[in-house]
Design a protein around this motif. Sequence first.
Motif, PDB file in Angstrom:
ATOM      1  N   LEU A  91       0.836  -1.204   0.000  1.00 16.95           N
ATOM      2  CA  LEU A  91       0.000   0.000   0.000  1.00 16.95           C
ATOM      3  C   LEU A  91       0.872   1.257   0.000  1.00 16.95           C
ATOM      4  O   LEU A  91       0.551   2.240  -0.674  1.00 16.95           O
ATOM      5  N   ALA A  92       1.966   1.216   0.757  1.00 18.75           N
ATOM      6  CA  ALA A  92       2.866   2.370   0.805  1.00 18.75           C
ATOM      7  C   ALA A  92       3.468   2.634  -0.565  1.00 18.75           C
ATOM      8  O   ALA A  92       3.613   3.804  -0.986  1.00 18.75           O
ATOM      9  N   ARG A  93       3.797   1.573  -1.286  1.00 23.00           N
ATOM     10  CA  ARG A  93       4.357   1.745  -2.627  1.00 23.00           C
ATOM     11  C   ARG A  93       3.312   2.361  -3.562  1.00 23.00           C
ATOM     12  O   ARG A  93       3.633   3.225  -4.372  1.00 23.00           O
ATOM     13  N   ILE A  94       2.068   1.920  -3.459  1.00 21.35           N
ATOM     14  CA  ILE A  94       1.000   2.504  -4.283  1.00 21.35           C
ATOM     15  C   ILE A  94       0.839   3.987  -3.970  1.00 21.35           C
ATOM     16  O   ILE A  94       0.632   4.815  -4.871  1.00 21.35           O
TER      17      ILE A  94
ATOM     18  N   THR B 260      -7.827   9.291   7.750  1.00 23.93           N
ATOM     19  CA  THR B 260      -9.066   8.514   7.847  1.00 23.93           C
ATOM     20  C   THR B 260      -9.487   8.206   9.279  1.00 23.93           C
ATOM     21  O   THR B 260     -10.590   7.693   9.495  1.00 23.93           O
ATOM     22  N   ALA B 261      -8.626   8.509  10.253  1.00 28.84           N
ATOM     23  CA  ALA B 261      -8.862   8.168  11.661  1.00 28.84           C
ATOM     24  C   ALA B 261      -8.994   6.659  11.843  1.00 28.84           C
ATOM     25  O   ALA B 261      -9.637   6.189  12.784  1.00 28.84           O
ATOM     26  N   MET B 262      -8.399   5.890  10.949  1.00 27.98           N
ATOM     27  CA  MET B 262      -8.380   4.436  11.019  1.00 27.98           C
ATOM     28  C   MET B 262      -7.026   3.940  10.533  1.00 27.98           C
ATOM     29  O   MET B 262      -6.360   4.617   9.755  1.00 27.98           O
ATOM     30  N   SER B 263      -6.657   2.741  10.967  1.00 23.98           N
ATOM     31  CA  SER B 263      -5.510   2.078  10.369  1.00 23.98           C
ATOM     32  C   SER B 263      -5.953   1.461   9.049  1.00 23.98           C
ATOM     33  O   SER B 263      -7.156   1.268   8.817  1.00 23.98           O
ATOM     34  N   PRO B 264      -5.027   1.114   8.150  1.00 23.14           N
ATOM     35  CA  PRO B 264      -5.432   0.435   6.907  1.00 23.14           C
ATOM     36  C   PRO B 264      -6.216  -0.837   7.161  1.00 23.14           C
ATOM     37  O   PRO B 264      -7.175  -1.139   6.439  1.00 23.14           O
ATOM     38  N   LEU B 265      -5.856  -1.604   8.202  1.00 20.31           N
ATOM     39  CA  LEU B 265      -6.579  -2.837   8.506  1.00 20.31           C
ATOM     40  C   LEU B 265      -8.002  -2.537   8.974  1.00 20.31           C
ATOM     41  O   LEU B 265      -8.964  -3.209   8.560  1.00 20.31           O
ATOM     42  N   GLN B 266      -8.164  -1.527   9.828  1.00 17.34           N
ATOM     43  CA  GLN B 266      -9.509  -1.142  10.270  1.00 17.34           C
ATOM     44  C   GLN B 266     -10.344  -0.646   9.093  1.00 17.34           C
ATOM     45  O   GLN B 266     -11.546  -0.946   8.999  1.00 17.34           O
ATOM     46  N   PHE B 267      -9.724   0.087   8.186  1.00 19.75           N
ATOM     47  CA  PHE B 267     -10.418   0.601   7.012  1.00 19.75           C
ATOM     48  C   PHE B 267     -10.924  -0.559   6.159  1.00 19.75           C
ATOM     49  O   PHE B 267     -12.080  -0.590   5.738  1.00 19.75           O
TER      50      PHE B 267
END
Length: 301
Positions: A215-218, A234-241
């Motif tokens: 995701l960081a590369r994207i 987003t007030a969320m982590s990528p996993l929570q999102f």
Amino acid sequence: MKNLPNLTELKHLIARHARGDGIHGTAVPALSLIRSSAISDPIHTLYEPSVCLVAAGRKRARIGSREVVYETGGCLVVGIDLPIIGAVIEASPDEPYLCLKIDLDRGMLADLLLGAPGSHIAPPAPDRIEAAAVHAATPELVDASARLLRLLDAPQDIAVLAPLIVREIHYRLMTGPQGAILRQIASGESRLAQVGRAVAYLCENYAEPFRIEDLARIAGMSPSSFHEHFRTATAMSPLQFRTRLRMHEARRLMVAEGLTAAEAGFRVGYDSPSQFSRDHARIYDRPPRRDLSRMQSGQAY
């Protein structure tokens, strides 16, 4: 906020063209009208980039760990796809909640940002990152919105005049207190635009496993920087999102296609039905079977 010129007209126009509760599409492609004659339970929705301008009533929105309230004369601006929990908190049959929603066009925003010499559109602040915010509407924004709604009474004029007014509304947003978010999504190099690329990937691939490094590369960031900026936006982590995206789609599958909780969980990427049920109960405060019965009874969307 409540004494804005044209706000009363805007309220009456929405009430006349949205006679029943719910979300109403219109002959103007980018425009929807929302009405609620009662306060509501929290409703989980995936918001696309848009602006919601309230003409009457009040609503609360929860975005990850953040909570905002917007009311008569205020507007919520969302810059990237976001799972949001919204609840109408001020409405009655005599004084319903009334709101207009306009979808944002990133191409139009970019065109305004790059092609408006002499305007007072400020360049985006590259390090400011904010995916959604509430601000007071300006008189100019309310006036343009009222003119757009008047076209619903003159459908023969919509094809020619609506695109001009929608463009003006984008301009008014970019030059108003909401401008920071709009300028961010108009610029492909801003932090919010970078996070938006990762969000778009998650929206398309929520059923698949992912690595933060990918995701960081994207997004075009280092993993540590990406994680920090994603959570700030987003007030969320990528996993929570991703979990919110999965739950939103699983609910749709259970209601629209009649899938069981286990089937829906598997379809959105869960290997374990028990893990799906735990995540569902944590987000919606009830297990899938009870949540489905509630949705089918019309108590929630």
